[in-house]
Design an enzyme around this catalytic site. Structure first.
Site, PDB file in Angstrom:
ATOM      1  N   ASP A   1       0.836  -1.200   0.000  1.00 38.92           N
ATOM      2  CA  ASP A   1       0.000   0.000   0.000  1.00 38.92           C
ATOM      3  C   ASP A   1       0.873   1.253   0.000  1.00 38.92           C
ATOM      4  OD1 ASP A   1      -2.007  -1.789   0.158  1.00 38.92           O
ATOM      5  OD2 ASP A   1      -2.782  -1.152   2.111  1.00 38.92           O
TER       6      ASP A   1
ATOM      7  N   PHE B   1       2.196   1.997  -3.396  1.00 35.90           N
ATOM      8  CA  PHE B   1       1.106   2.523  -4.213  1.00 35.90           C
ATOM      9  C   PHE B   1       0.856   3.996  -3.872  1.00 35.90           C
ATOM     10  CE2 PHE B   1      -3.272   3.503  -5.259  1.00 35.90           C
ATOM     11  CZ  PHE B   1      -3.446   2.889  -6.492  1.00 35.90           C
ATOM     12  N   ASP B   2       0.764   4.288  -2.573  1.00 38.55           N
ATOM     13  CA  ASP B   2       0.500   5.663  -2.140  1.00 38.55           C
ATOM     14  C   ASP B   2       1.605   6.621  -2.592  1.00 38.55           C
ATOM     15  OD1 ASP B   2      -1.812   4.792  -1.021  1.00 38.55           O
ATOM     16  OD2 ASP B   2      -1.044   4.723   1.038  1.00 38.55           O
TER      17      ASP B   2
ATOM     18  N   GLU C   1     -25.618 -17.927 -12.164  1.00 37.67           N
ATOM     19  CA  GLU C   1     -24.813 -16.893 -11.515  1.00 37.67           C
ATOM     20  C   GLU C   1     -25.410 -16.604 -10.153  1.00 37.67           C
ATOM     21  OE1 GLU C   1     -24.784 -13.466 -14.167  1.00 37.67           O
ATOM     22  OE2 GLU C   1     -24.692 -14.840 -15.868  1.00 37.67           O
TER      23      GLU C   1
ATOM     24  N   LYS D   1     -26.831 -14.107  -7.331  1.00 40.78           N
ATOM     25  CA  LYS D   1     -27.574 -12.851  -7.404  1.00 40.78           C
ATOM     26  C   LYS D   1     -27.107 -11.983  -6.242  1.00 40.78           C
ATOM     27  CE  LYS D   1     -32.395 -11.361  -7.593  1.00 40.78           C
ATOM     28  NZ  LYS D   1     -32.336 -10.348  -6.562  1.00 40.78           N
TER      29      LYS D   1
ATOM     30  N   ASP E   1     -26.817  -8.746  -3.775  1.00 36.87           N
ATOM     31  CA  ASP E   1     -27.806  -7.885  -3.171  1.00 36.87           C
ATOM     32  C   ASP E   1     -27.244  -6.466  -3.089  1.00 36.87           C
ATOM     33  OD1 ASP E   1     -30.243  -7.599  -2.120  1.00 36.87           O
ATOM     34  OD2 ASP E   1     -29.777  -8.414  -0.146  1.00 36.87           O
TER      35      ASP E   1
ATOM     36  N   TYR F   1     -22.245  -8.345 -14.771  1.00 30.58           N
ATOM     37  CA  TYR F   1     -22.718  -9.647 -15.240  1.00 30.58           C
ATOM     38  C   TYR F   1     -23.463  -9.626 -16.576  1.00 30.58           C
ATOM     39  CZ  TYR F   1     -26.598  -7.724 -12.484  1.00 30.58           C
ATOM     40  OH  TYR F   1     -27.544  -6.896 -11.945  1.00 30.58           O
TER      41      TYR F   1
ATOM     42  N   LYS G   1     -34.760 -17.194  -5.319  1.00 32.21           N
ATOM     43  CA  LYS G   1     -34.352 -16.598  -4.043  1.00 32.21           C
ATOM     44  C   LYS G   1     -34.157 -17.689  -2.992  1.00 32.21           C
ATOM     45  CE  LYS G   1     -35.766 -12.075  -3.910  1.00 32.21           C
ATOM     46  NZ  LYS G   1     -35.036 -10.902  -3.473  1.00 32.21           N
TER      47      LYS G   1
ATOM     48  N   CYS H   1     -34.601   5.125  32.428  1.00 29.76           N
ATOM     49  CA  CYS H   1     -33.324   4.761  31.821  1.00 29.76           C
ATOM     50  C   CYS H   1     -32.631   3.704  32.679  1.00 29.76           C
ATOM     51  CB  CYS H   1     -32.439   5.997  31.694  1.00 29.76           C
ATOM     52  SG  CYS H   1     -30.780   5.609  31.118  1.00 29.76           S
TER      53      CYS H   1
ATOM     54  N   CYS I   1     -29.346   5.408  34.244  1.00 27.67           N
ATOM     55  CA  CYS I   1     -29.310   6.541  35.164  1.00 27.67           C
ATOM     56  C   CYS I   1     -30.641   6.771  35.876  1.00 27.67           C
ATOM     57  CB  CYS I   1     -28.880   7.816  34.437  1.00 27.67           C
ATOM     58  SG  CYS I   1     -30.119   8.447  33.307  1.00 27.67           S
TER      59      CYS I   1
ATOM     60  N   CYS J   1     -33.394   8.637  26.614  1.00 27.05           N
ATOM     61  CA  CYS J   1     -33.073   9.144  27.942  1.00 27.05           C
ATOM     62  C   CYS J   1     -32.668  10.599  27.755  1.00 27.05           C
ATOM     63  CB  CYS J   1     -31.917   8.348  28.549  1.00 27.05           C
ATOM     64  SG  CYS J   1     -31.248   9.186  29.996  1.00 27.05           S
TER      65      CYS J   1
ATOM     66  N   CYS K   1     -26.058  10.980  32.085  1.00 21.58           N
ATOM     67  CA  CYS K   1     -26.294   9.560  31.820  1.00 21.58           C
ATOM     68  C   CYS K   1     -24.973   8.941  31.323  1.00 21.58           C
ATOM     69  CB  CYS K   1     -27.390   9.435  30.759  1.00 21.58           C
ATOM     70  SG  CYS K   1     -27.827   7.735  30.394  1.00 21.58           S
TER      71      CYS K   1
HETATM   72 ZN    ZN Z   1     -29.936   7.661  31.104  1.00 24.49          ZN
END
Ligand code: ZN
Length: 699
Positions: free
Chosen positions: A34, A37-38, A115, A117, A119, A226, A313, A407, A410, A425, A431
């Protein structure tokens, strides 16, 4: 260096960097570190800055983004983007196969390509003569949004192709966010006290519509392709298209496979239904496509989908288990999340023992009770959720869950703002998780960068009563820390020994030198991120000026809208916040732009600029130069604007408005002349900063 030699080096560096980019992001097998590259990228950026005449939007330096898209143009796809019909069972898949065979006629051989699928968000890329010219979202399939500027920052999308590509074609695929990146982003949001993203798909599609392409670049999106759409078919099969696209430099998933029978298809499903959990991306099914393009053409399309392809699916994995208890978590902004504690169960490849219940409404809707046998699902969401209850297994004598009113941390009565599903809260200042969250944010890398103050140490210091807010950090002494220890509820021992105490004190001391713009980010004003803080700090120059600014004055800052402006005014209207800031000041924390803030001269002091159009260097670089020389960037042309820095293709509306207000319009060259009129920088005769380098080449 002569311009010819510079050009040769620039070209060589670009080619080499493109190849390394390809190896890293597409093949996933880098051949240099890296760091190397940088260094190469930095060298290229330096040369491009010195020789802007050789600038190229396809240069690897442009991958970091910077272009801002205010409104995404709606564009018509060159060919329609159909969506696939979904199937959910093997019977439905067999029906599809029967329809295909019937459509093609008895006795004809059919081969399918299988293939995965992915998401994500669908995208269509247009390439002309091997260069990316357009990227579009699916939209309604006929028209989508032009997201070219953002797509260019996605490193696995090639800007220049290799090999024997067609002169013009579209290629389609999915923009996705790898699961590991998704988790990193959510972890950071948790530290910053911001709400978490629900799933990688939504985050990927939301990211594509961000206005600031630099922000898009930082998200780490990936693009899997694809489907090649040629103007005229020259590649006879889908399978060969995938291979060709891979040769041209696209990232085409390796998991595709050929199938000649339903059994081949079922075997592929059985395998990937489990193996998918080892992939770096989410996949929710498979796609079955007729391989032969001439057969595809004969089968054609229905009103919305191709007749030659179908999606299957995977069923979301769902397992029954017992709800043992509900606990309530307090987030860093005070939001309460009910969490189901479950009897451990194996689901989608991992052991699940907690699931989110979201909020009080969700618990009521499910009417889930302690002791119930519940169904847990891990679908597109990363965090498992309870989707139902097996009522037959409900033990006798259970009662509906009573949501907490106070809460758990607290004891403060919770509030539920009108129209919101979450309880909060309201005890911001006392808190513990809220206090700790703010201090963690203050110490984080992009803020005060107090490295040795992680989550654990913040917890220890707050629990021991040594600090109540971030200003208290500057009152800590060696004796407070040395030997301090605590055993957490989980039995973990946290402690400070001599060395770690010294190191923390040194880091706190060093943070007094952190530039003002980061201090402004660190104090944790809602909606003020690090980039916004920088802009506001540069504009006003001191904390005092910001504290006394009105919302209207704040909105004059480039990219600051009413939501941010009002949040800042609200923050400083709280006397306790003002007092904390005063204390930081008294301890020596930077409260104004000074040394190290990148200010190079004040030749533009008191002058405001609107930058519009295209220039030899990027608009962001120009804006940076304006600020470095004491000027201000404003977002809109008004009577108080001093100059419009106009490049090529400046909007006619802006020009007209400027004319009517009598505002001076200057060119890029005139701007550099203004900088040159200022005091000389160093002994080499370099005018303040970068200007000289650029200017020298232009005149
Ligand atoms: Zn709280």
């Amino acid at each position: 260096m002569t311009p010819q030699r510079a050009k040769a080096e620039i070209t060589a560096l670009r080619d080499e960097l493109n190849e390394h980019n390809y190896r890293y992001y597409v093949l996933d097998s880098p051949s240099i570190s890296d760091k190397e590259f940088d260094d190469m990228l930095a060298r290229l950026a330096e040369l491009e800055k010195q020789y802007p005449e050789f600038s190229d939007p396809d240069s690897p330096t442009q991958r970091v983004g910077g272009q801002v898209t205010k409104i995404f143009d709606t564009v018509t796809h060159r060919t329609r983007m159909y969506s696939l019909d979904n199937t959910y069972s093997r019977d439905e898949l067999a029906d599809f196969d029967a329809r295909v065979r019937k459509g093609l006629g008895e006795g004809e051989n059919v081969e399918y390509v299988l293939e995965l699928k992915y998401d994500g968000a669908s995208v269509s890329l247009t390439y002309e003569n091997g260069r990316l010219t357009r990227a579009e979202t699916r939209g309604d399939g006929i028209k989508g949004d032009d997201i070219t500027a953002n797509a260019r920052t996605i490193k696995s999308i090639p800007l220049k192709l290799k090999g024997d590509y067609p002169a013009r074609f579209d290629i389609r695929g999915e923009i996705i966010l790898p699961v590991s990146r998704f988790e990193q982003i959510n972890n950071q949001r948790e530290i910053d006290g911001e709400p978490l993203y629900a799933n990688p798909r939504n985050l990927a599609s939301g990211t594509l519509k961000l206005q600031d392409s630099a922000e898009v670049a930082s998200r780490g999106l990936d693009c899997l392709l694809y489907y090649v759409v040629e103007d005229e078919v020259t590649i006879p099969t889908q399978y060969e298209c995938l291979q060709k696209a891979r040769q041209w430099g696209f990232k085409v998933p390796q998991q595709s496979s050929l199938a000649r029978s339903m059994d081949d298809i079922y075997a592929y499903i059985d395998y990937w239904d489990h193996a998918r959990y080892d992939l770096p991306y989410q996949t929710d099914g498979i796609v079955v496509k007729v391989n032969d393009k001439s057969q595809q053409a004969r089968l054609g399309y229905t009103a919305k989908s191709p007749r030659w392809a179908v999606a299957y699916k995977f069923t979301a994995e769902r397992e029954p288990t017992v709800l043992e208890s509900i606990s309530y978590q307090v987030g860093r902004t005070g939001n309460i999340t009910p969490v189901a504690n479950l009897r451990p169960v194996l689901l989608a490849g991992t052991t699940v023992q907690r699931a989110t219940l979201h909020n009080a409404d969700q618990i009521q809707k499910l009417d889930v009770r302690i002791g119930d046998t519940v169904f847990v699902e891990k679908g597109g969401e990363i965090i498992p959720k309870i989707v139902g209850i097996d009522l037959e297994k409900r033990p006798d004598g259970t009662l509906p869950v009573k949501y907490i009113e106070k809460c758990p941390e607290c004891g403060t009565p919770l509030v539920r703002p009108e129209g919101e599903a979450n309880h909060y809260c309201p005890n911001e200042d006392h808190c513990p998780p809220q206090i700790k969250g703010r201090i963690e944010h203050f110490a984080s890398r992009k803020a005060m960068d107090i490295e040795s103050l992680g989550q654990q140490n913040v917890s220890l210091l707050v629990d021991k009563g040594l600090i109540k807010d971030y200003a208290d950090l500057y009152t800590l002494g060696f004796d407070d820390l040395n030997g301090l220890e605590q055993v957490s509820d989980e039995g973990q021992k946290r402690s400070f020994q001599k060395r770690s105490a010294q190191r923390l004190l040194e880091a706190i001391e060093a943070s007094k030198k952190i530039p003002f713009e980061k201090v402004l980010f660190a104090i944790g004003i809602r909606y003020v991120g690090d980039t916004t803080a920088k802009k506001i700090a540069r504009y006003f120059g001191t904390m005092d000026a910001i504290m006394s600014a009105s919302a209207e004055e704040l909105m004059a800052v480039d990219e600051v809208g009413d939501r941010i402006a009002e949040s800042i005014v609200k923050f400083f209207s709280d006397p306790q916040h003002r007092q904390t800031v005063e204390r930081l000041k008294s301890y020596g924390v930077q409260m104004s732009l000074g040394e190290g803030s990148g200010v190079k001269s004040d030749v533009l002091a008191g002058k405001s600029f609107v930058v519009s159009g295209k220039f030899g260097i990027s608009r962001d670089e120009l804006k940076e130069m304006i600020e470095q020389h004491g000027g201000r960037n404003v977002s809109a042309v008004s009577a108080s604007t001093n100059y419009i820095l106009a490049g090529e293709a400046m909007g006619p509306a802006k020009a007209k408005k400027a004319e009517s207000l009598g505002i001076k319009i200057i060119s890029e060259q005139e701007f550099y002349k203004m900088l040159d009129a200022g005091p000389r920088g160093d002994a080499n005769g370099n005018t303040a900063g970068n200007a000289a380098g650029v200017q020298g080449k232009l005149f």
